[in-house]
Enzyme design. Sequence first.
Site, PDB file in Angstrom:
ATOM      1  N   ASP A   1       0.864  -1.183   0.000  1.00 51.94           N
ATOM      2  CA  ASP A   1       0.000   0.000   0.000  1.00 51.94           C
ATOM      3  C   ASP A   1       0.901   1.234   0.000  1.00 51.94           C
ATOM      4  OD1 ASP A   1       0.972   0.217   2.568  1.00 51.94           O
ATOM      5  OD2 ASP A   1      -0.945  -0.148   3.554  1.00 51.94           O
ATOM      6  N   SER A   2       0.301   2.409  -0.029  1.00 54.79           N
ATOM      7  CA  SER A   2       1.090   3.636  -0.164  1.00 54.79           C
ATOM      8  C   SER A   2       1.417   4.262   1.178  1.00 54.79           C
ATOM      9  CB  SER A   2       0.299   4.648  -0.982  1.00 54.79           C
ATOM     10  OG  SER A   2      -0.845   5.046  -0.236  1.00 54.79           O
ATOM     11  N   GLY A   3       0.843   3.734   2.240  1.00 54.70           N
ATOM     12  CA  GLY A   3       1.067   4.323   3.558  1.00 54.70           C
ATOM     13  C   GLY A   3      -0.009   5.308   3.969  1.00 54.70           C
ATOM     14  N   GLY A   4      -0.798   5.782   3.005  1.00 57.70           N
ATOM     15  CA  GLY A   4      -1.781   6.824   3.302  1.00 57.70           C
ATOM     16  C   GLY A   4      -2.796   6.427   4.362  1.00 57.70           C
TER      17      GLY A   4
ATOM     18  N   ASP B   1      -3.117   8.223  -1.581  1.00 56.09           N
ATOM     19  CA  ASP B   1      -4.421   8.890  -1.623  1.00 56.09           C
ATOM     20  C   ASP B   1      -4.753   9.401  -0.235  1.00 56.09           C
ATOM     21  OD1 ASP B   1      -4.760   6.417  -0.444  1.00 56.09           O
ATOM     22  OD2 ASP B   1      -6.685   6.002  -1.374  1.00 56.09           O
TER      23      ASP B   1
ATOM     24  N   GLN C   1     -11.756   6.844  -4.875  1.00 56.78           N
ATOM     25  CA  GLN C   1     -12.308   7.346  -3.616  1.00 56.78           C
ATOM     26  C   GLN C   1     -13.676   7.976  -3.912  1.00 56.78           C
ATOM     27  OE1 GLN C   1     -11.392   7.015  -0.514  1.00 56.78           O
ATOM     28  NE2 GLN C   1      -9.301   6.223  -0.647  1.00 56.78           N
TER      29      GLN C   1
ATOM     30  N   GLY D   1     -11.359   3.440   0.685  1.00 54.66           N
ATOM     31  CA  GLY D   1     -12.273   4.224   1.518  1.00 54.66           C
ATOM     32  C   GLY D   1     -13.537   3.484   1.913  1.00 54.66           C
TER      33      GLY D   1
ATOM     34  N   ASP E   1      -7.645  -7.851   0.539  1.00 54.45           N
ATOM     35  CA  ASP E   1      -6.712  -8.054   1.643  1.00 54.45           C
ATOM     36  C   ASP E   1      -7.453  -7.705   2.916  1.00 54.45           C
ATOM     37  OD1 ASP E   1      -5.525  -5.448   3.221  1.00 54.45           O
ATOM     38  OD2 ASP E   1      -6.375  -4.932   1.280  1.00 54.45           O
TER      39      ASP E   1
ATOM     40  N   CYS F   1     -10.653 -29.752   6.899  1.00 53.10           N
ATOM     41  CA  CYS F   1      -9.549 -28.815   6.657  1.00 53.10           C
ATOM     42  C   CYS F   1      -8.210 -29.554   6.675  1.00 53.10           C
ATOM     43  CB  CYS F   1      -9.566 -27.722   7.716  1.00 53.10           C
ATOM     44  SG  CYS F   1      -8.239 -26.517   7.530  1.00 53.10           S
TER      45      CYS F   1
ATOM     46  N   CYS G   1      -5.235 -28.123   7.287  1.00 47.90           N
ATOM     47  CA  CYS G   1      -4.190 -27.388   7.996  1.00 47.90           C
ATOM     48  C   CYS G   1      -3.723 -28.160   9.234  1.00 47.90           C
ATOM     49  CB  CYS G   1      -4.683 -25.988   8.357  1.00 47.90           C
ATOM     50  SG  CYS G   1      -5.458 -25.880   9.979  1.00 47.90           S
TER      51      CYS G   1
ATOM     52  N   CYS H   1      -6.065 -28.541  12.295  1.00 40.50           N
ATOM     53  CA  CYS H   1      -7.179 -29.484  12.150  1.00 40.50           C
ATOM     54  C   CYS H   1      -6.707 -30.927  11.996  1.00 40.50           C
ATOM     55  CB  CYS H   1      -8.036 -29.083  10.948  1.00 40.50           C
ATOM     56  SG  CYS H   1      -8.812 -27.473  11.173  1.00 40.50           S
TER      57      CYS H   1
ATOM     58  N   HIS I   1      -4.870 -21.928  10.325  1.00 41.33           N
ATOM     59  CA  HIS I   1      -6.205 -22.410   9.963  1.00 41.33           C
ATOM     60  C   HIS I   1      -7.013 -21.314   9.250  1.00 41.33           C
ATOM     61  CE1 HIS I   1     -10.136 -24.183   9.984  1.00 41.33           C
ATOM     62  NE2 HIS I   1     -10.575 -23.042  10.456  1.00 41.33           N
TER      63      HIS I   1
HETATM   64 ZN   LIG Z   1      -7.773 -26.007   9.700  1.00 39.70          ZN
END
Ligand SMILES: [Zn+2]
Length: 372
Positions: free
Chosen positions: A94-97, A148, A191, A218, A268, A306, A308, A311, A337
């Site tokens: 990201d830009s930090g904004g 931004d 925005q 935003g 994200d 799952c 992972c 699990c 998980h």
């Molecule tokens: Zn799991």
Amino acid sequence: MSVSEFGFELLARDGAARAGAIRTPRGEIRTPAFMPVGTAATVKAMLPQSVRETGADIVLGNTYHLMLRPGAERIARLGGLHKFMGWARPILTDSGGFQVMSLAGLRKISEEGVRFQSHIDGHEEFLSPERAMEIQRLLGSDIQMVLDECPALPADRPALEASLALSMRWARRSKAAFGAQPGRACFGIVQGGTLPDLRRRSAEALREIGFDGYAVGGLAVGEGQQAMFETLEATIPHLPADQPRYLMGVGKPDDIVGAILRGIDMFDCVLPTRSGRNGQAFTWDGPLNLKNARHAEDPAPLDPACRCPACRQFSRAYLHHVVKANEIIAAMLLTWHNLAFYQDLMAGLRAAISERRLNQWIATHGRQLAPA
Ligand SMILES: [Zn+2]
């Protein structure tokens, strides 16, 4: 197959939903994509190879955190962010904004940029569009975001108009500062709060500048899911169909499903990682709180389907115990998980879009994904 240029290929559509692939010299990003957040050059509690094992094609790094500590110039001297954090695949920064607005002390915004105090030691820093892009170039980021201004909502129309106009001037400067970086991309950020005409104006201004991808910023700042979806519906028709679209900072599983239905390709969010450190697990039956005493003697796995380690190797009773005892492995297992759950969610959605059965997928899974 290796590629030298950044590119996006649309592979399938189901209604407004899209499945595709972003191709970069550092690897392919299958879309819709979820990017785990690696704030300070680490996805907290995870080894990079474990992040990859969950199915992630790309991680996100935060310019604000990295510029303050350890510093972009230092990371560049050490060979760039990929080498520094041990992640060879694509990274979006990201830009930090957004973090300047949400974390830093004493901010002063001017045409030139934003002056602020570090939340770590109070020292003064300055971030301009040019400096935000320079930092991202020093880090070696594959997808770089324009600087931004993120107005706090609710805001009135004059405040949103002024903020948007500044963000569009900064977008133009950011793109110029990005220059030509073969194989890397620069994304603009739409925005305009929740005002449809401002969102449209923002999207058109960004298209005129020309970017490799377009983010919707935003949102997920307290406006509510319905307003977020309506804003996406007002924005997405004004974005190019042949480039990736990224909804920043979102979100809960049902937010992601709703945004994909409206044509978003990238996401994200800190939710899976942060929730994991707080004893929360995402499941196909909705979120679970492992602190709850009802798990104390439950020998069953968290999710039998799952793959992972949390699990496969451990019971709900064990996870409850290590969460209650504040053991480090609790954060490790629940983060793994939750990231695996999010990647399975994205893989399921990608397959459903590719096979044009998204409505059926939502009928099967949609209700359970709604927040408790
Ligand atoms: Zn799991």
